[in-house]
Scaffold this active site. Structure first.
Site, mmCIF file in Angstrom:
data_model
loop_
_atom_site.group_PDB
_atom_site.id
_atom_site.type_symbol
_atom_site.label_atom_id
_atom_site.label_comp_id
_atom_site.label_asym_id
_atom_site.label_seq_id
_atom_site.Cartn_x
_atom_site.Cartn_y
_atom_site.Cartn_z
ATOM 1 N N LYS A 76 0.856 -1.199 0.000
ATOM 2 C CA LYS A 76 0.000 0.000 0.000
ATOM 3 C C LYS A 76 0.883 1.238 0.000
ATOM 4 C CE LYS A 76 -4.088 1.977 0.448
ATOM 5 N NZ LYS A 76 -3.703 2.760 -0.752
ATOM 6 N N THR A 136 -4.982 13.032 6.234
ATOM 7 C CA THR A 136 -3.586 13.147 6.677
ATOM 8 C C THR A 136 -3.475 14.215 7.763
ATOM 9 O OG1 THR A 136 -2.909 12.519 4.461
ATOM 10 C CG2 THR A 136 -1.209 13.483 5.880
ATOM 11 N N LYS A 196 5.498 2.195 -2.831
ATOM 12 C CA LYS A 196 5.371 3.574 -3.313
ATOM 13 C C LYS A 196 5.603 3.594 -4.804
ATOM 14 C CE LYS A 196 4.868 7.697 -1.309
ATOM 15 N NZ LYS A 196 4.297 7.921 0.032
#
Ligand code: GLU
Length: 428
Positions: free
Chosen positions: A69, A189, A105
């Site tokens: 992820k 976030t 990533k």
């Protein structure tokens, strides 16, 4: 000594924790390199009919705890080494907040600011075509990162579904609400970082009204953070974007900044065009223009780097005046700076905890994509708070028990959880 790179910096922190945890050579070897590195050149057609090519990467660091992820960034500096470091950080991050994912990533090495919307779509679809075999809801689920957004996630999901002739809402997260997105993902976030900061200040009986905050970066994380903090009574004294920032001892209103940023493309847009500023008006409003370097060294209680990596380094760590640093960016502090700040008694909430709210709500989006359910905004907010504060508690406890910094403690919690999974799976 060889020049430090993002990945060697990651390894420096990791090694430090290996020693504290007394890991065997065999255990350490499991963390040495990513499990898979996919690199390719992606070609697309420019608006003028010519063909352009960009290097593209997907690095899959570890999937012991679940599917890989992590986001995809579009940036001129997104090379293989940087993407590797970010994939490794993602693996620690998902383990720290204990969600059932590994870490990966992606990156396209390009300057998206030079691309038209049509070209951006071409690049995004080409990226997904190139990586289609390596991603999937049970394999690897990308998400947004620096310079990527819900529109790009939508093009990528659409391309994936076309290529695989499937319905796959959970293949990617951070999608638009109208195409499988989750409520609360856009603010996640910042929201996660905000919950941690509130908890920290509460535990120290510190009053937001008396705390000054500096935020570097006014993208998704930085801008939402400014709103949350302003709303909770903190004084946001400075904000910036890649073109520079503004500072006012009395505090600035993020809503106004946002308005001008939208209108003029820069946070200082109310007063400046490029680097030319209306100094008279600035003086009247008690505001001054600051460079991104100056901004980090301003007097404040809390510093929030929310842009790119290595901005806090050997060169400026000594001059940082903040008492707390909350890392909404990935990798903003180098190991050298970490050591200097530790000596100065600055408390750092590391990226792998501070910005884990994004991937946490990505997990909720993934769950919703798989079950077909839709969560309410309240539900997302409540669960995010629970998950992120559990992560914070685990890190705090680890730090206290082993006399570690919060970064060491977060890495320690992450490494132990990853090792546990690798052991039960029989990898070691
Ligand atoms: N790019 C974000 C991060 O660095 C989010 C990743 C995700 O949601 O998968 O944590």
């Amino acid at each position: 000594m060889a020049m430090a790179t993002p990945y060697t910096r990651f390894q420096t922190t990791l090694r430090d924790v290996f020693v504290k945890l007394d890991l065997t050579k065999e255990e350490q070897a499991l963390f040495a390199e990513p499990q898979e590195i996919h690199r390719t050149d992606i070609s697309f057609q420019r608006d003028d009919g010519s063909t352009a090519t960009f290097p593209a990467f997907r690095v899959q660091y570890n999937n012991a705890r679940g599917p890989y992820k992590g986001g995809i960034r579009y940036h001129p500096l997104a090379d293989e080494d940087e993407v590797k470091a970010l994939a490794a950080l993602m693996s620690i991050k998902t383990a720290v907040v204990n969600i059932p994912f590994g870490g990966a990533k992606g990156g396209v090495q390009c300057n998206p600011k030079e691309l038209s919307k049509k070209e951006l779509q071409e690049v995004s679809r080409a990226y997904m075509r190139a990586m289609v075999e390596h991603v999937g809801a049970d394999i690897d689920c990308p998400a947004p990162d620096v310079n990527t957004n819900p529109a790009i996630m939508a093009w990528m999901r659409d391309e994936y579904e076309k290529q695989t002739r499937s319905y796959s809402p959970a293949v990617i997260t951070g999608k638009p609400l109208s195409y499988g997105g989750s409520l609360g993902r856009d603010t996640a976030t910042a929201r996660g970082g905000f919950f941690i900061l509130q908890e920290m200040m509460d535990r120290r009986a510190m009053d937001p009204e008396e705390l000054k905050v500096v935020i570097q970066g006014f993208g998704n994380a930085g801008a939402h953070m400014a709103h949350f903090l302003h709303g909770a009574g903190y004084t946001v004294v400075a904000v910036s974007d890649s073109q520079g920032g503004i500072y006012s001892e009395e505090g600035i209103d993020p809503v106004r900044i946002e308005k001008y940023k939208r209108k003029t493309g820069q946070v200082a847009g109310e007063y400046c065009t490029g680097s030319v500023c209306d100094t008279e008006r600035m003086k009247l409003d008690g505001v001054r223009h600051v460079s991104n370097e100056e901004l980090l060294e301003l007097p404040c209680d809390i510093l929030i780097p929310a842009a790119l990596d290595t901005v806090i380094n050997e060169g400026n760590a000594e001059r940082i005046q903040a008492k707390f640093i909350l890392e909404l960016a990935n990798g903003p502090t180098t190991p050298e700076a970490d050591a200097i700040l530790q000596k100065k008694g600055v408390e750092i909430i590391p990226d792998v905890l501070a910005n884990a709210g994004g991937v946490t709500v990505s997990y909720f989006e993934w769950t919703q994509g798989r079950s077909g359910e839709q969560w309410t905004e309240d539900q997302v907010d409540r669960e995010l708070k629970r998950v992120i504060l559990e992560g914070y508690k685990a890190v705090r406890r680890e730090a206290r028990r082993n006399e570690m910094t919060y970064r060491q403690a977060a890495f320690s919690v992450g490494v132990k959880r990853m090792l546990d999974a690798m052991k039960v799976r029989g990898w070691i």
